[in-house]
Design a protein around this motif. Structure first.
Motif, PDB file in Angstrom:
ATOM      1  N   PRO A   1      79.962  32.724  50.412  1.00  0.00           N
ATOM      2  CA  PRO A   1      80.179  31.902  51.387  1.00  0.00           C
ATOM      3  C   PRO A   1      80.699  32.533  52.668  1.00  0.00           C
ATOM      4  O   PRO A   1      80.122  32.041  53.852  1.00  0.00           O
ATOM      5  N   ALA A   2      81.247  33.518  52.717  1.00  0.00           N
ATOM      6  CA  ALA A   2      81.662  34.171  53.981  1.00  0.00           C
ATOM      7  C   ALA A   2      80.436  34.974  54.329  1.00  0.00           C
ATOM      8  O   ALA A   2      80.258  35.146  55.822  1.00  0.00           O
ATOM      9  N   ASP A   3      79.602  35.547  53.615  1.00  0.00           N
ATOM     10  CA  ASP A   3      78.335  36.274  54.052  1.00  0.00           C
ATOM     11  C   ASP A   3      77.373  35.176  54.906  1.00  0.00           C
ATOM     12  O   ASP A   3      76.594  35.695  55.511  1.00  0.00           O
ATOM     13  N   ARG A   4      77.493  34.042  53.980  1.00  0.00           N
ATOM     14  CA  ARG A   4      76.610  32.944  54.590  1.00  0.00           C
ATOM     15  C   ARG A   4      76.985  32.771  56.278  1.00  0.00           C
ATOM     16  O   ARG A   4      76.072  32.554  56.916  1.00  0.00           O
TER      17      ARG A   4
ATOM     18  N   TYR B   1      64.851  35.137  58.778  1.00  0.00           N
ATOM     19  CA  TYR B   1      65.889  36.088  58.112  1.00  0.00           C
ATOM     20  C   TYR B   1      64.978  37.221  57.608  1.00  0.00           C
ATOM     21  O   TYR B   1      65.494  38.523  57.582  1.00  0.00           O
ATOM     22  N   LEU B   2      63.808  36.896  56.900  1.00  0.00           N
ATOM     23  CA  LEU B   2      63.192  37.939  56.267  1.00  0.00           C
ATOM     24  C   LEU B   2      62.483  39.035  57.418  1.00  0.00           C
ATOM     25  O   LEU B   2      62.524  40.449  57.380  1.00  0.00           O
ATOM     26  N   THR B   3      61.988  38.170  58.559  1.00  0.00           N
ATOM     27  CA  THR B   3      61.247  39.069  59.428  1.00  0.00           C
ATOM     28  C   THR B   3      62.290  39.926  60.471  1.00  0.00           C
ATOM     29  O   THR B   3      62.002  40.922  61.106  1.00  0.00           O
ATOM     30  N   HIS B   4      63.567  39.519  60.244  1.00  0.00           N
ATOM     31  CA  HIS B   4      64.578  40.215  61.055  1.00  0.00           C
ATOM     32  C   HIS B   4      65.329  41.139  60.172  1.00  0.00           C
ATOM     33  O   HIS B   4      66.260  41.798  60.537  1.00  0.00           O
ATOM     34  N   GLY B   5      64.931  41.272  58.784  1.00  0.00           N
ATOM     35  CA  GLY B   5      65.530  42.352  57.988  1.00  0.00           C
ATOM     36  C   GLY B   5      66.903  41.953  57.448  1.00  0.00           C
ATOM     37  O   GLY B   5      67.700  43.050  56.936  1.00  0.00           O
ATOM     38  N   MET B   6      67.326  40.761  57.557  1.00  0.00           N
ATOM     39  CA  MET B   6      68.796  40.293  57.019  1.00  0.00           C
ATOM     40  C   MET B   6      68.561  39.957  55.576  1.00  0.00           C
ATOM     41  O   MET B   6      69.680  39.694  55.003  1.00  0.00           O
ATOM     42  N   LEU B   7      67.572  39.472  55.262  1.00  0.00           N
ATOM     43  CA  LEU B   7      67.259  39.046  53.671  1.00  0.00           C
ATOM     44  C   LEU B   7      66.015  39.742  53.247  1.00  0.00           C
ATOM     45  O   LEU B   7      65.113  40.075  53.810  1.00  0.00           O
ATOM     46  N   ASP B   8      66.049  40.072  51.881  1.00  0.00           N
ATOM     47  CA  ASP B   8      64.844  40.368  51.325  1.00  0.00           C
ATOM     48  C   ASP B   8      64.334  39.254  50.422  1.00  0.00           C
ATOM     49  O   ASP B   8      64.883  38.129  50.352  1.00  0.00           O
ATOM     50  N   ILE B   9      63.281  39.502  49.777  1.00  0.00           N
ATOM     51  CA  ILE B   9      62.446  38.566  48.765  1.00  0.00           C
ATOM     52  C   ILE B   9      63.532  37.939  47.842  1.00  0.00           C
ATOM     53  O   ILE B   9      63.466  36.570  47.756  1.00  0.00           O
TER      54      ILE B   9
ATOM     55  N   PRO C   1      75.111  41.908  65.256  1.00  0.00           N
ATOM     56  CA  PRO C   1      75.430  42.501  64.012  1.00  0.00           C
ATOM     57  C   PRO C   1      74.366  43.717  63.663  1.00  0.00           C
ATOM     58  O   PRO C   1      73.309  43.552  63.788  1.00  0.00           O
ATOM     59  N   GLU C   2      74.992  44.585  62.850  1.00  0.00           N
ATOM     60  CA  GLU C   2      73.879  45.803  62.442  1.00  0.00           C
ATOM     61  C   GLU C   2      72.845  45.090  61.526  1.00  0.00           C
ATOM     62  O   GLU C   2      73.332  44.345  60.936  1.00  0.00           O
ATOM     63  N   PRO C   3      71.760  45.696  61.462  1.00  0.00           N
ATOM     64  CA  PRO C   3      70.759  45.277  60.611  1.00  0.00           C
ATOM     65  C   PRO C   3      71.162  45.460  59.082  1.00  0.00           C
ATOM     66  O   PRO C   3      71.830  46.721  59.030  1.00  0.00           O
ATOM     67  N   GLY C   4      70.742  44.904  58.485  1.00  0.00           N
ATOM     68  CA  GLY C   4      71.163  45.048  57.065  1.00  0.00           C
ATOM     69  C   GLY C   4      71.317  43.869  55.914  1.00  0.00           C
ATOM     70  O   GLY C   4      71.366  42.784  56.738  1.00  0.00           O
ATOM     71  N   LEU C   5      71.113  43.881  54.724  1.00  0.00           N
ATOM     72  CA  LEU C   5      70.952  42.736  53.988  1.00  0.00           C
ATOM     73  C   LEU C   5      72.341  42.063  53.728  1.00  0.00           C
ATOM     74  O   LEU C   5      73.325  42.903  53.810  1.00  0.00           O
ATOM     75  N   HIS C   6      72.077  40.795  53.795  1.00  0.00           N
ATOM     76  CA  HIS C   6      73.383  40.096  53.587  1.00  0.00           C
ATOM     77  C   HIS C   6      73.396  39.225  52.018  1.00  0.00           C
ATOM     78  O   HIS C   6      72.090  38.981  51.668  1.00  0.00           O
ATOM     79  N   ASP C   7      74.512  38.810  51.554  1.00  0.00           N
ATOM     80  CA  ASP C   7      74.429  38.277  50.092  1.00  0.00           C
ATOM     81  C   ASP C   7      74.813  36.885  50.524  1.00  0.00           C
ATOM     82  O   ASP C   7      75.748  36.208  50.711  1.00  0.00           O
TER      83      ASP C   7
END
Length: 588
Positions: free
Chosen positions: A442-445, A523-531, A432-438
């Motif tokens: 539930p679907a984004d999880r 997930y933080l180090t892979h850029g999929m979540l922020d703080i 999947p393309e890098p980017g933040l998830h919500d």
């Protein structure tokens, strides 16, 4: 993932149970016969004898061993309820039902198997499989025991001390039928790989057969087993005792001929096919001990008053360190129960020699068994002193977990092998393309779990290009992470599918959020979540646990345990009276 056997409208109990409810209820009745209860006055030797007597009684009450061994829902149910109600039986049923009877029923013709299966069928002989050795452990393709052609049959020998079979439960002197693994050395001296042979290990009087030496091992503190070391010196077995699974022939000169190249490639997988069933059966019964441990611990915690101050006496379940641990374990156990049931359903219609089938069960073992051990351990600890007594069951479940978790192959070895296969199989799938998830969606999880799976696949590829030992070792951490990530994603998909049950929707949320919280740093180090996303996961997990607590009564009821059959004093509303009755009854 296979959903066969599930339809909309299936009850919560039906979703968590695998197989006929009538057979499950029958097993509870049979395995709670007080004639076979274990008490503190029994020695190790008496408990071993009692376990064999109980096995014979179980066979008498539920019918043909072969019929149960080849009916997988029934076989899994026998494992589950034995683990919950009669822990001493687990080492015996694995060898008797699955490994010996299952192999004889499926890997040779009915005429050749009949003399052995007839004795196993009514437990006049007890079955066992002899595979593992001092030298190779569970990596049985490297076993050294040999079977040589001897004109009209085979002679089985132990060529070196490290080739002694270690450590099947055969110490008790009762009539024994065994399925033994050995390298077939043909008449030309060519090693034709590992094959299985049926043999009479002990005669009707319990004495070892000519050519067999059995030495019982020391006391095991965690589980009652008559583990032994076995060696062979010219043990003679009949030609018909070879379990070929119709993949090859051996002529009158001892020359082995495979039917075709496919048969040759399937030979080893065929020989160990019942190990695949056994791995899932042991995973299933460990899940059962986890459910039983949670049932007992949570029921106790819900009524145990904890005096914190002169005016405050909350229930133990209200304490965050108790509630959060046990309810997170509950979500993980239910997820693995539903996942395991899907694998069981698939296994019943699968070719046990097929690579995908074997790998799916290896993955299930790695995903289920360590979690079950952690869950039982947590339940024992949260029950504090009450958790130390066999009367309250949970302490005994620890022994079952430790025995099973190293049976049929070490969990981490199997997980790393299966993860390596997955890394090859999933190579090339787009990450999947890098980017933040919500994480609130539930679907984004589910998307986050999928992203972790495919990213690990991509990162593991650097080690797959070379067969060098350094790369084979270097990939193990990634392979284990991939095995866990893949199974977690599959389990979450199943929870989504069954979320028409409000209880399962609550389980799904705790399971997913706990997984994301565990791996927040990744997930933080892979850029999929922020703080902020990581903080929200921790906050939402607290809310999800509170929601799951609201569904706790219906979830525990769906486990279909009977307080009277379990007999744990902590399940009583009057704990002092329950212990007084217990102490009085065991003193008589």
């Amino acid at each position: 993932m296979d959903r066969r056997g599930y339809t909309e409208g299936t009850s919560l109990a039906g979703l968590l149970r695998h197989g006929s409810p009538d057979f499950h209820q029958r097993l509870q009745q049979v395995l709670s016969n007080p004639d076979y209860f274990v008490n503190e006055r029994m020695s190790q030797a008496q408990r071993r004898e009692n376990a064999y007597d109980q096995l014979r009684y179980l066979v008498k009450e539920i019918g043909s061993t072969q019929a149960v061994a080849t009916d997988l829902p029934k076989l899994f149910a026998v494992f589950d309820w034995s683990a919950v109600l009669a822990t001493d039986l687990i080492p015996l049923i694995s060898g008797h039902y699955n490994l010996a009877s299952g192999s004889l029923a499926t890997l040779t013709d009915s005429d050749s198997a009949a003399p052995y299966l007839e004795d196993l069928d009514d437990a006049s002989s007890i079955g066992v499989m002899l595979l593992t050795e001092y030298g190779c452990g569970s990596n049985i393709q490297f076993m050294q025991t040999q079977a040589r052609w001897d004109g009209d049959g085979f002679v089985i020998d132990t060529p070196a001390p490290l080739a002694r079979k270690f450590m099947p439960s055969v110490g008790i002197p009762v009539s024994r039928v065994c399925v033994v693994g050995a390298r077939y050395i043909d008449s030309a001296g060519v090693d034709q790989g590992v094959h299985l042979f049926a043999a009479r290990l002990r005669g009707p009087d319990g004495a070892p057969a000519p050519g067999v030496t059995i030495t019982q091992l020391d006391h095991q503190p965690l589980v009652i087993m008559d583990n032994s070391v076995i060696s062979f010196d010219n043990l003679r077995v009949e030609r018909s005792a070879w379990l070929s699974n119709d993949l090859a022939t051996i002529d009158d000169k001892g020359v082995l001929t495979w039917h075709d190249e496919s048969s040759r490639k399937r030979g080893f997988a065929s020989a160990i096919s019942q190990l695949t069933v056994g791995r899932l059966a042991l995973s299933s019964c460990l899940n059962a001990t986890a459910r039983a441990s949670l049932y007992i611990a949570l029921r106790y915690a819900a009524k145990r008053a904890v005096p914190l101050t002169p005016t405050d006496t909350p229930r133990m379940l209200d304490l965050p360190h108790v509630r959060d641990t046990l309810l997170t374990d509950l979500a993980g156990t239910i997820a693995r129960t539903i996942y395991g049931n899907a694998i069981k359903t698939s296994l019943a219609v699968s070719d046990l020699t097929d690579r995908d089938t074997v790998v799916s069960v290896m993955l299930a073992k790695h995903f289920i068994q360590p979690h079950a051990l952690a869950t039982v351990t947590n339940a024992r600890l949260k029950m504090a002193a009450q958790g130390m007594f066999s009367a309250n069951r949970v302490a005994d479940y620890l022994g079952v977990c430790h025995a099973a978790i190293t049976g049929e192959g070490d969990c981490h070895v199997l997980g790393s092998v299966a993860g390596r296969v997955l890394a090859k199989h999933l190579a090339g799938k787009p990450v999947p393309e890098p980017g933040l998830h919500d994480p609130l969606d539930p679907a984004d999880r589910l998307g986050l779990l999928n992203a972790r799976t495919l990213t690990i696949v991509q990162e593991a590829q650097q080690y797959l290009a070379s067969p060098d030992l350094a790369d084979r070792l270097a990939i193990i951490p990634d392979a284990l992470s991939l095995a866990e990530a893949y199974c977690a994603e599959e389990a979450l998909q199943l929870l989504h599918q069954h979320a028409d049950h409000a209880e399962i929707a609550a389980v799904r949320d705790v399971f997913a959020l706990h997984y994301l919280n565990q791996h927040a740093a990744w997930y933080l180090t892979h850029g999929m979540l922020d703080i902020d996303g990581a903080r929200s996961i921790a906050e939402q997990l607290r809310h999800a646990i509170a929601s799951l607590a609201d569904h706790l009564p219906s979830l525990l009821d769906a486990f279909e345990f009977d307080d009277e059959i379990l007999g744990a004093p902590v399940l009583s509303m009057d704990l002092p009276a329950a212990w007084a009755e217990r102490c009085t009854s065991t003193a008589d």
